[in-house]
Motif scaffolding. Sequence first.
Motif, mmCIF file in Angstrom:
data_model
loop_
_atom_site.group_PDB
_atom_site.id
_atom_site.type_symbol
_atom_site.label_atom_id
_atom_site.label_comp_id
_atom_site.label_asym_id
_atom_site.label_seq_id
_atom_site.Cartn_x
_atom_site.Cartn_y
_atom_site.Cartn_z
ATOM 1 N N GLY A 148 0.812 -1.222 0.000
ATOM 2 C CA GLY A 148 0.000 0.000 0.000
ATOM 3 C C GLY A 148 0.837 1.260 0.000
ATOM 4 N N ALA A 149 1.889 1.279 -0.810
ATOM 5 C CA ALA A 149 2.743 2.477 -0.900
ATOM 6 C C ALA A 149 2.385 3.279 -2.148
ATOM 7 N N GLN A 150 2.684 4.569 -2.081
ATOM 8 C CA GLN A 150 2.422 5.415 -3.246
ATOM 9 C C GLN A 150 3.700 5.986 -3.847
ATOM 10 N N LYS A 151 4.771 5.836 -3.095
ATOM 11 C CA LYS A 151 6.006 6.490 -3.557
ATOM 12 C C LYS A 151 7.194 5.549 -3.391
ATOM 13 N N GLY A 152 8.080 5.590 -4.372
ATOM 14 C CA GLY A 152 9.279 4.760 -4.292
ATOM 15 C C GLY A 152 10.506 5.522 -4.755
ATOM 16 N N PHE A 153 11.670 5.010 -4.372
ATOM 17 C CA PHE A 153 12.943 5.605 -4.792
ATOM 18 C C PHE A 153 13.866 4.506 -5.306
#
Length: 578
Positions: free
Chosen positions: A263-268
């Motif tokens: 349930g994440a919206q952002k990644g690096f």
Amino acid sequence: AQVKVYRGDPTYILQILRHIQFSCSHIPQQAIQQLATTLSISIPKIRALIEFYHFLHYHPRGDYDIYISDSIIDHMSGKNEISNYLCEKLNVKLNQPRADGRVTVSNTSCTGMSDQGPAALINGLALTRLTRKKVDQIVTKIEGKIAIDRWPKAWFEVTDNIQSKGVLLNSESRPGEAIKKALATAPHDSLAEIDKSGLRGCGGAGFKTAEKWKSCLLSDDNQRYVVCNADEGEPGTFKDRVLLNSYADLLIEGMTLCAYVIGAQKGFIYLRYEYQHLYKKLLETLQRRRAANLLGAHILNSELSFDIEIFMGAGSYVCGEESALLESLEGRRAIPRIRPPFPVTHGYLDKPTVVNNVETFCYAALIIEKGAENFSAQGLAGFTGCKILSISGDVEKTGIYEIPLGLPVKNVLNLCGAQSVQAVQVGGPSGTLITPAEFSRVISFDDLHTGGSFMVFNQSRDILENALNFTHFFMQESCGFCTPCRVGTKLIYDLADKVATGQGARLDLDSIKQLNHVMNGMSHCGLGQRAAEPLLETLEKFPEYFVKRMTDIEYQPSFDVEKSIQRAIDIVTIESNS
Ligand code: SF4
């Protein structure tokens, strides 16, 4: 201008400093003051960052900023000869800008090009397979003041060198397939499939991937992050470089799946400085996937919204440790955090975060696309899955090899065409040194565990030279946070050097063991804890290299004045240049 690009967000300080370094060849005092005001970060903190990361400097390094890769494999490919020749032709001394200020040459730890060395970086871009002829051509361009974007493209060519393909390296790129499959079912179904496959982290600790994702999912905070560790810095490792170059869709797919599960919206993607040549291509891949609705808002018209940013490193081996990497991502020095709490509950910005390496995310995507059994059936002798090795050194075919877990070392050596092998270093300097008597041991999480590095040494090699190189590497890469490591790595290196140059006595070996005891028990992270291991393993398995160099007496109070003075000058020069 860069402050505006990063919306004045202080966590991007490292990215801003990198831009300044590239445009000015150093970080001017005026820039530090301006950044301190606009980002509300104290000047000492900014200075501490510049001093921490290898590729940031207070002093100008000129239009041509050169670093020669200093790994043992580069040495075996003729690094010293090339480096001396380059310095002679350019009329420079190591670490000292030339009198006209236009060029500086320094050493750096492994640049991830062990399959095509000797290698170097110029203004952050990789130069591979250096020869005297190539050096002559490079020097002509530098003396002619030709900008490097006008140099022949072939000089910067980095080849993949894929030698043996398994399920991952054989997979065709079919962007979106794994995500489509995952979106057709619930997130916990994808998690169950990853669990069934037995996939474990391919970077270091070998933690079960499904367990890591599940722990993050179960954390209280709903703001979660996905971070890809693309900072492979272990000397001799380069397989993530190949995956980033030719399998980036699979990596991004794996990260997107992870986002769907937790349930994440952002990644690096934290990309190591030495892989700057991959940055543009990766950026284009992200953009292409956004255009295809495989990244961004409502992926494939679903509820899943997720996007990825590329974050460039600035030179620090310790960043390979996940909590140190998160510190760097937040704009601080990459000092490993005290754990627990672990990143799965307190990660990026103290939020639940999954950190996996490039290979792990690629396998995760493949497992969802092709099914768990396609992966788990690959292992041998009861082991599960595959592993990609970066093989370098005295072999016929250097490059990357995807092998089933459980494969004995002797089979790996046959695959890569190694002859008269004296020793293999599995897992880089912080890994394990093995002798021919151990070549029946297998590559696996339970026996010979490796993040990917597999370095082969034939009978002509002096194994003590390897240990000396590894010990030097740890000394260079110690982040300096804790005293046992900061001081201990220097003392260990000095003792190793003393022994290697024939000035050592039995008491020195006792001192190395005592230092190891202290560093092992009191260092904050694995680097300090294992820094003496290469030397002690060499002593245990190849005592003859010590015996032939040792003096007969119990204690040799040798003190080489000239060498010590030069060493002090080198240290001061490096520090004042940083
Ligand atoms: Fe830094 Fe070494 Fe301490 Fe690790 S052990 S935190 S690398 S000083």
